[in-house]
Structures are given as structure tokens and as C-alpha cells.
Write an enzyme that holds these catalytic residues in place. Structure first.
Site, PDB file in Angstrom:
ATOM      1  N   TRP A  32      -2.994  -2.685  -1.618  1.00  0.00           N
ATOM      2  CA  TRP A  32      -2.576  -4.012  -2.085  1.00  0.00           C
ATOM      3  C   TRP A  32      -3.271  -4.987  -1.145  1.00  0.00           C
ATOM      4  O   TRP A  32      -2.925  -5.077   0.034  1.00  0.00           O
ATOM      5  CB  TRP A  32      -1.057  -4.125  -2.003  1.00  0.00           C
ATOM      6  CG  TRP A  32      -0.491  -5.360  -2.611  1.00  0.00           C
ATOM      7  CD1 TRP A  32      -0.196  -5.552  -3.934  1.00  0.00           C
ATOM      8  CD2 TRP A  32      -0.123  -6.573  -1.934  1.00  0.00           C
ATOM      9  NE1 TRP A  32       0.321  -6.816  -4.112  1.00  0.00           N
ATOM     10  CE2 TRP A  32       0.375  -7.469  -2.913  1.00  0.00           C
ATOM     11  CE3 TRP A  32      -0.178  -7.014  -0.612  1.00  0.00           C
ATOM     12  CZ2 TRP A  32       0.820  -8.749  -2.604  1.00  0.00           C
ATOM     13  CZ3 TRP A  32       0.265  -8.287  -0.301  1.00  0.00           C
ATOM     14  CH2 TRP A  32       0.765  -9.138  -1.291  1.00  0.00           C
TER      15      TRP A  32
ATOM     16  N   ARG B  24       4.722   0.663  -6.058  1.00  0.00           N
ATOM     17  CA  ARG B  24       4.684  -0.223  -4.892  1.00  0.00           C
ATOM     18  C   ARG B  24       3.744  -1.410  -5.100  1.00  0.00           C
ATOM     19  O   ARG B  24       3.811  -2.378  -4.356  1.00  0.00           O
ATOM     20  CB  ARG B  24       4.221   0.565  -3.654  1.00  0.00           C
ATOM     21  CG  ARG B  24       5.147   1.701  -3.303  1.00  0.00           C
ATOM     22  CD  ARG B  24       4.564   2.572  -2.215  1.00  0.00           C
ATOM     23  NE  ARG B  24       4.534   1.913  -0.935  1.00  0.00           N
ATOM     24  CZ  ARG B  24       5.558   1.804  -0.105  1.00  0.00           C
ATOM     25  NH1 ARG B  24       6.712   2.320  -0.442  1.00  0.00           N
ATOM     26  NH2 ARG B  24       5.443   1.192   1.052  1.00  0.00           N
TER      27      ARG B  24
ATOM     28  N   LYS C 210       6.346  -3.663  -4.736  1.00  0.00           N
ATOM     29  CA  LYS C 210       7.775  -3.333  -4.727  1.00  0.00           C
ATOM     30  C   LYS C 210       8.369  -3.493  -3.336  1.00  0.00           C
ATOM     31  O   LYS C 210       9.477  -3.950  -3.174  1.00  0.00           O
ATOM     32  CB  LYS C 210       7.945  -1.890  -5.221  1.00  0.00           C
ATOM     33  CG  LYS C 210       9.373  -1.400  -5.293  1.00  0.00           C
ATOM     34  CD  LYS C 210      10.131  -2.117  -6.372  1.00  0.00           C
ATOM     35  CE  LYS C 210      11.589  -1.720  -6.441  1.00  0.00           C
ATOM     36  NZ  LYS C 210      12.359  -2.744  -7.200  1.00  0.00           N
TER      37      LYS C 210
ATOM     38  N   HIS D 237      18.884 -35.769 -11.441  1.00  0.00           N
ATOM     39  CA  HIS D 237      18.385 -36.389 -10.203  1.00  0.00           C
ATOM     40  C   HIS D 237      16.877 -36.210 -10.048  1.00  0.00           C
ATOM     41  O   HIS D 237      16.351 -36.308  -8.947  1.00  0.00           O
ATOM     42  CB  HIS D 237      19.136 -35.824  -8.993  1.00  0.00           C
ATOM     43  CG  HIS D 237      20.594 -36.136  -9.046  1.00  0.00           C
ATOM     44  ND1 HIS D 237      21.087 -37.393  -8.773  1.00  0.00           N
ATOM     45  CD2 HIS D 237      21.665 -35.378  -9.406  1.00  0.00           C
ATOM     46  CE1 HIS D 237      22.405 -37.383  -8.940  1.00  0.00           C
ATOM     47  NE2 HIS D 237      22.769 -36.172  -9.330  1.00  0.00           N
TER      48      HIS D 237
ATOM     49  N   CYS E  91       0.815  -1.217   0.000  1.00  0.00           N
ATOM     50  CA  CYS E  91       0.000   0.000   0.000  1.00  0.00           C
ATOM     51  C   CYS E  91       0.848   1.266   0.000  1.00  0.00           C
ATOM     52  O   CYS E  91       1.980   1.273   0.481  1.00  0.00           O
ATOM     53  CB  CYS E  91      -0.880   0.022   1.242  1.00  0.00           C
ATOM     54  SG  CYS E  91      -1.816  -1.476   1.458  1.00  0.00           S
TER      55      CYS E  91
ATOM     56  N   GLU F  53       8.182 -13.352 -12.729  1.00  0.00           N
ATOM     57  CA  GLU F  53       7.452 -12.221 -12.161  1.00  0.00           C
ATOM     58  C   GLU F  53       6.937 -11.252 -13.207  1.00  0.00           C
ATOM     59  O   GLU F  53       5.850 -10.701 -13.030  1.00  0.00           O
ATOM     60  CB  GLU F  53       8.252 -11.503 -11.074  1.00  0.00           C
ATOM     61  CG  GLU F  53       9.557 -10.906 -11.526  1.00  0.00           C
ATOM     62  CD  GLU F  53      10.340 -10.261 -10.392  1.00  0.00           C
ATOM     63  OE1 GLU F  53       9.767  -9.953  -9.346  1.00  0.00           O
ATOM     64  OE2 GLU F  53      11.547 -10.050 -10.582  1.00  0.00           O
TER      65      GLU F  53
ATOM     66  N   ASN G 191      -1.206   1.392   5.884  1.00  0.00           N
ATOM     67  CA  ASN G 191      -0.319   0.435   5.219  1.00  0.00           C
ATOM     68  C   ASN G 191       0.177  -0.507   6.300  1.00  0.00           C
ATOM     69  O   ASN G 191       0.748  -0.053   7.287  1.00  0.00           O
ATOM     70  CB  ASN G 191       0.852   1.181   4.564  1.00  0.00           C
ATOM     71  CG  ASN G 191       1.912   0.238   4.023  1.00  0.00           C
ATOM     72  OD1 ASN G 191       1.675  -0.958   3.896  1.00  0.00           O
ATOM     73  ND2 ASN G 191       3.073   0.783   3.701  1.00  0.00           N
ATOM     74  N   GLY G 192      -0.042  -1.812   6.111  1.00  0.00           N
ATOM     75  CA  GLY G 192       0.417  -2.779   7.107  1.00  0.00           C
ATOM     76  C   GLY G 192      -0.666  -3.810   7.365  1.00  0.00           C
ATOM     77  O   GLY G 192      -1.636  -3.918   6.599  1.00  0.00           O
TER      78      GLY G 192
ATOM     79  N   GLU H 178      18.063 -15.958 -10.425  1.00  0.00           N
ATOM     80  CA  GLU H 178      17.597 -14.603 -10.700  1.00  0.00           C
ATOM     81  C   GLU H 178      16.934 -14.515 -12.080  1.00  0.00           C
ATOM     82  O   GLU H 178      15.875 -13.906 -12.238  1.00  0.00           O
ATOM     83  CB  GLU H 178      18.778 -13.616 -10.572  1.00  0.00           C
ATOM     84  CG  GLU H 178      18.488 -12.181 -10.968  1.00  0.00           C
ATOM     85  CD  GLU H 178      17.401 -11.500 -10.133  1.00  0.00           C
ATOM     86  OE1 GLU H 178      16.897 -12.108  -9.186  1.00  0.00           O
ATOM     87  OE2 GLU H 178      17.045 -10.365 -10.480  1.00  0.00           O
TER      88      GLU H 178
ATOM     89  N   LYS I  34      12.999 -13.452 -12.701  1.00  0.00           N
ATOM     90  CA  LYS I  34      12.615 -12.334 -13.573  1.00  0.00           C
ATOM     91  C   LYS I  34      11.536 -12.778 -14.554  1.00  0.00           C
ATOM     92  O   LYS I  34      10.563 -12.076 -14.785  1.00  0.00           O
ATOM     93  CB  LYS I  34      13.829 -11.822 -14.370  1.00  0.00           C
ATOM     94  CG  LYS I  34      14.796 -10.985 -13.594  1.00  0.00           C
ATOM     95  CD  LYS I  34      14.336  -9.556 -13.495  1.00  0.00           C
ATOM     96  CE  LYS I  34      14.607  -8.882 -12.191  1.00  0.00           C
ATOM     97  NZ  LYS I  34      14.385  -9.503 -10.918  1.00  0.00           N
TER      98      LYS I  34
END
Ligand code: F6R
Length: 613
Positions: A75, A27, A608, A508, A2, A492, A101-102, A485, A489
Site C-alpha cells: 500500500w 488489508r 483495513k 448555521h 501492506c 468510502e 510493512n510500516g 457513520e 460508509k
């Protein structure tokens, strides 16, 4: 996560709030809302979806008149994204309005109690509980500050809150714990926000609030209190970076801009720390004596920052001969790690606010380890909580998918490797100088890569491969960490299912998933392991895989013998090769995302700055 903006001044608040929220879009959010407080009371507008919908709903803010207001991008955590769950939330009697926010962990218990005393709820959110809890205590106390103080004593979890009260025109309260919040000083106007870009257009004088801090302000001034309720003075910091740093500057997306900013970010992070041919870490308080006694290093982080930690294991173990264990912050915090004063815990975070990373850092402090944070955001919670901080001077990173912050975090690992390796005598002077030279040459090499031709080549590859929905990244040693990484990428931003494996591990188990035309991306940047990785490539090719290989320019002819397509990078010192190898993988994901019609800068479901656990 948020985003919050608050404004009090002489201008119309709504357009300022909308503009500020737009700067916080990075964000991640799924709905948005604003409340303007005027002599007519609260005017609230909120809606599911993008800010453009809110702007349309309010005619760019013109529908809501008044010079005081709060705004929010949500969010979703408690309750689906919807108009009714969007913030701001107003309490039952309509007197208190909040943005949050939280997460309030005990919100259900509080809600049940508040319902039992007659408070009504319209949404599924924990935030509406906060609004009603404030109302409840305000009715008991008759004073907003006392009410907020009593209410937050009852709340467990994290919050940054902007609070308005119908009985207090021209005034706003803000309070925070474990979620970021800044206060901005203007001339005859004042601001709160989750992050600097939201208010940078209006002021460069900001205060980063600490956990437990509260600010009570109007257009002309602010009174700050600490967690004990004592009045405190706050000296504003001057934000030096330019607004252009938080704008696209001609690039179609922040991510592409930030990929191009990597050489500069690397230079800004590394150059000031090299003096007379030596790495000088003036920022560190760690004594040479302490470092000589370090027996174990943990690298603790989330997501891409953790993958930097995975590279850090190879790099630091090789140069410093100390065992290094990278561990996810969300695991570390509950793992009861064995720590002591001979354990150095390196924390890596771009935002400096990631909830799990912050909690892990606090756990490490409590358990008696020395903590060193590698952070991008100055004044962030992690930068304040660690014993030592090394800043990555990447500038603001706006795209949700990290690129330049990742690269600068890695460059700090190299600086630490040189610094500690030199101190311990585990690096020969010759090797020290070779690595240092390669490190200072990295920005140039990266710039040389970022040509139009190079980008076009990768765009073409993405154009040929974008329909694959299962991808396997394989690599050995340092390359296996780069694969993690590259794979993240692709997941996402392009929403492609992808997995990353140490190349030797494939047989394996996962090799059973390779079938005709499965896309395998093989990173072969460790010279002494090139042949071994190519053997693994042959194994997947024998099962029908379509292989995109990545290696250094000098090995082009060799890799072409085995793979179907290839990506090349300039050669550097083997330990530093991951810094260059990751760049085409970033660009590849970017073009894959575009080809698949994805929103590159704002991928679905992602935020973010992950300020909840
Ligand atoms: C991936 C990405 C995330 C972050 C992770 C940690 O592109 O950006 O995986 O690396 O959420 O965030 P920070 O570094 O802010 O702690």
C-alpha cells in the site's frame, strides 16, 4: 496496509505465498511481489496492480522454484504504485532481500549516507533503504543477526520485516516494531505473516510477536529474541476460529456477509457477559472503587470506531452521569490532554493495530490515565498495551468497511453503560433491566430486519438514488452520531461525497448547499426529537431537497408525511436504537457502491489496518 507472508518448508513456496497474500488482500494494496530463494539465488517477481497480475506473471507461482520465500502486498507510502517500488527489495550487492510493512521516518538521512558509501538505489521506497542498511552492517559484522540489530537501532518509525540473506540458505529472519507480525509453527515448515488468515490453512499454532522481537528460523525450528537481544521462549496460541470465517461463504462480498453476521457477532459479544440477569465483566481488572472515582472519560479511536465513541458520549453520559469526550486518536496524541488517575481512557479499535490509536493509548498510559481497550483482534498491539481489554467477539472482519466490528463495539459500550451505571447507582434497577432486556433482544431484531425483501427494498432505493454525488446526512442527538457513520460508509465504498450534520446545525451554514434535488438522508430515531428533526427536513425540502427518511416502524405514517422515501427499522429502547438504525445505512451504501460499479470489499486508497500515522 501492506501484507507480509513468509514460508520455509518442503513445499514449493511461491503458491503458498500467493495464496497467503490473497488472504491479506483485505488489508488494501496497490502492488504485490514475491521472492523465492533456492540454490539458484533469489528469484523475484513483482508488479503493480492486483494479485491476479502477479499470479499471471508467475504462472500461479510455478515459474519460481524453491521452498523458501517471502511475499508482500504493498500500500504505497514512499513512491507511487509501480513495479520498481513493489516489494521485495534486494540490496545493492544482491545479497539481502526484504519485505516491509510500516514506515521508516528517517529513511532520507539513511539513504543519503548509504549513497555516500556507494550503495545504489532503484526505487523511491524506504524499504530499499532497509535492505541496503542491512547489507551495510552485514559487510561490517559478517553476521546477519548482529547486522539486523545494528540496523534497526538506526531506524525510526514502524516495521514488520521478513529478511533473507544469500549467505544463509534455508533461513529467514523476521523482526517487528509498531506493525503487526505473527509467526506460525508448522510440521517441518514455518511461517510468518501480517495476520492469521494468511497461514490458517497450514497451521493454527501462532505466536504474536511483540515490539522489538526477532525470530530466526528455518523449516525445523525457531529461535526468538526480545528487544534486548535476549533469547526468549514463546508459547504458541491456538487459533480456534474456522477458515470459513475468512471466506465469503456464498455471499458476493465480504461486506454483505459481515452485515449478515452482525446478529451472531452481537450475541457472541454480549451473551457471555450476562450472568443471572446482570452484566458481569470478568475481563476487567478495574475495581469498583476506581470506577467510583472516575471524573472524566475519553473515548479515543479513528474512523468508524471513533463514531462509536461519539455514540458512547450520549450513552455513557446518560447512564453514568460522567462527562465523556470522544476524540480522534490522531488529535489526542498531540493534544496534551489533561489526564490523571481519575480519567478513564477508553480506546476502541477493530484491528488493535491502528498506528494513531496505539500511539494515543501509549500517550494516555504515560500521562497516568487508566486505559481500557475495546478490541477485536486477540493479541494485537493495542490489546497488549492497555491496562484492561474487552474483546468484541466479531470474528475476523475482512471487508475494508467495518460493519460487524462497529456493531460489537457499540454493544460493549452498552455493557459498560450498564456495568458502570449500576455500580455508581446512576441507573435505576428498572431502567437497568429494560436496557439489558433490549440489549439481549438486539440480535433477534437485527435478524428479523435482514430479510430478502428488506434488502431488495434498499437495493431499489439505491437504484433510484445512485447518481447523486452530494449527500447530506442529518440527525439529532444519537442520530447525529449514526449519521457520521452512514456518511463515512457512503464515502468510502460508493465514492459519494457526503457530509453529516447535527440537524439543528444545518441552518448555521451548510443549508446554503441544498439546492434542487440534493439528496438528504434524515435519521429520526430519537422519539422525543422526531418532530424537531422533521422541522429540519421541512427546511431542506423547502429548498428543493430530495429526502430519504429513516425512522422506527411505528412512525412510518408520520415520516411519510414529510419525506420522499423512507427506510424503517424495528423499534427498540431509545438508547439502543442506533444499533438498528445503522444497518439499513450499511446496506444502502453497499447497494449504492454496486450501482456505481465500485469494488465494495476493496475500496480505492483504503486499507483495513492503518498501521502508519
Ligand atoms: C470505516 C473503517 C475505518 C476504521 C478505522 C479504525 O469503515 O473501517 O474508519 O474504523 O480505520 O480502525 P480500527 O478499528 O482497526 O482501529
Amino acid at each position: 496496509m501492506c501484507g507480509i507472508v513468509g514460508y520455509i518448508g518442503k513445499r514449493q513456496a511461491a503458491p503458498i505465498l500467493l495464496d497467503g497474500l490473497a488472504k491479506l488482500e483485505y488489508r488494501g494494496y496497490d502492488s504485490a511481489g514475491i521472492c523465492v530463494f533456492s540454490e539458484d539465488g533469489f528469484s523475484v517477481a513483482k508488479t503493480k496492480g492486483r494479485l491476479s497480475a502477479l499470479s499471471e506473471l508467475t504462472n500461479g507461482g510455478a515459474e519460481l522454484c524453491g521452498c523458501l520465500g517471502i511475499g508482500h502486498t504493498r500500500w504505497a507510502t514512499h513512491g507511487a504504485p509501480s513495479d520498481k517500488n513493489s516489494h521485495p527489495h534486494v540490496s545493492s550487492n544482491g545479497k539481502i532481500c526484504v519485505v516491509h510493512n510500516g514506515i521508516i521516518e528517517n529513511y532520507l538521512v539513511l539513504k543519503e549516507y548509504l549513497q555516500s558509501v556507494g550503495k545504489a538505489f532503484e526505487s523511491d521506497t524506504d524499504t530499499e533503504v532497509i535492505a541496503n542498511l542491512f547489507e551495510y552492517y552485514y559487510e561490517l559484522e559478517g553476521d546477519l543477526i548482529r547486522a539486523v540489530k545494528r540496523a534497526i537501532e538506526k531506524m525510526t518509525g514502524s516495521y514488520a520485516l521478513g529478511i533473507l540473506c544469500m549467505d544463509c540458505p534455508g533461513r529467514m529472519l523476521a523482526v517487528k516494531k509498531n506493525s503487526p507480525l505473527i509467526f506460525g509453527f508448522g510440521e517441518g515448515e514455518n511461517f510468518i505473516a501480517s495476520d492469521v488468515p494468511a497461514i490458517l490453512k497450514y497451521t493454527r499454532k501462532v505466536v504474536y510477536l511483540n515490539d522489538g522481537d526477532m525470530v530466526d528460523f528455518n523449516a525445523d525450528g525457531a529461535v526468538f529474541y526480545n528487544a534486548l537481544g535476549e533469547r526468549i521462549e514463546k508459547v504458541p496460541e491456538h487459533i480456534a476460529w474456522e477458515m470459513s470465517a475468512a471466506e465469503k461463504g456464498g455471499y458476493p462480498h465480504f461486506m454483505m456477509k459481515e452485515i449478515h453476521e452482525q446478529p451472531k457477532a452481537l450475541r457472541d459479544t454480549v451473551s457471555p457477559r450476562i450472568k443471572n440477569g446482570r452484566v458481569v465483566l470478568d475481563d476487567l481488572q478495574l475495581s469498583a472503587e476506581y470506577l467510583r472515582g472516575v471524573r472524566r472519560i475519553y473515548i479515543v479511536a479513528c474512523g468508524s470506531a471513533y463514531y462509536v465513541g461519539c455514540l458512547g458520549k450520549y450513552i455513557l453520559e446518560k447512564t453514568c452521569r460522567i462527562p465523556v469526550e470522544p476524540i480522534l486518536a490522531s488529535e489526542f496524541r498531540y493534544a496534551q490532554p489533561v489526564l490523571g488517575d481519575d480519567t478513564l481512557v477508553i480506546i476502541i479499535s477493530q484491528s488493535g493495530e491502528t498506528a494513531d490509536t496505539l500511539a494515543a493509548l501509549r500517550e494516555a498510559n504515560t500521562l497516568g490515565a487508566r486505559t481500557l481497550a475495546i478490541v477485536n483482534v486477540v493479541g494485537s498491539a493495542i490489546s497488549k498495551a492497555a491496562h484492561d481489554v474487552i474483546y468484541t467477539w466479531a470474528g475476523p472482519e475482512i471487508a475494508v468497511a467495518t460493519t460487524k466490528a462497529y456493531s460489537t463495539q457499540l454493544s460493549v459500550i452498552y455493557l459498560l453503560a450498564l456495568y458502570i451505571g449500576d455500580l455508581l447507582g446512576t441507573l435505576s434497577q428498572e431502567e437497568y433491566q429494560t436496557i439489558l432486556k433490549a440489549l439481549t433482544e438486539l440480535p433477534e431484531k437485527m435478524t428479523a430486519m435482514l430479510t430478502e425483501n428488506y434488502l431488495e427494498h434498499i437495493e431499489t432505493l439505491a437504484g433510484e438514488l445512485y447518481e447523486h454525488h452530494d449527500v447530506f446526512f442529518i440527525g439529532r442527538n444519537l442520530d447525529s452520531a449514526t449519521c457520521l457513520e452512514g456518511s463515512l460508509k457512503l464515502k468510502e465504498i460508493a465514492y459519494v461525497h457526503s457530509e453529516a450534520y447535527a440537524a439543528g446545525e444545518l441552518k448555521h451554514g451548510p443549508i446554503s448547499l441544498i439546492e434542487d434535488n440534493t439528496l438528504v438522508i434524515a435519521v429520526a430515531g430519537v422519539p422525543e426529537l422526531f418532530d424537531k428533526t422533521m422541522s429540519n427536513v421541512k427546511e431542506v425540502k423547502a429548498r428543493g431537497a430530495n429526502v430519504l427518511g429513516l425512522t422506527t416502524e411505528d412512525l412510518e405514517a408520520d415520516i411519510r408525511k414529510t419525506v420522499d422515501r423512507c427506510l424503517l427499522v424495528p423499534k427498540t429502547h431509545p438508547l439502543l436504537q442506533p444499533s438498528l438504525n445503522v444497518v439499513p445505512l450499511q446496506i444502502f451504501s453497499y447497494y449504492m457502491a454496486l450501482a456505481r460499479g465500485c469494488d465494495v470489499d476493496k475500496p480505492r486508497n483504503l486499507a483495513k489496518s492503518v498501521t502508519v500515522e
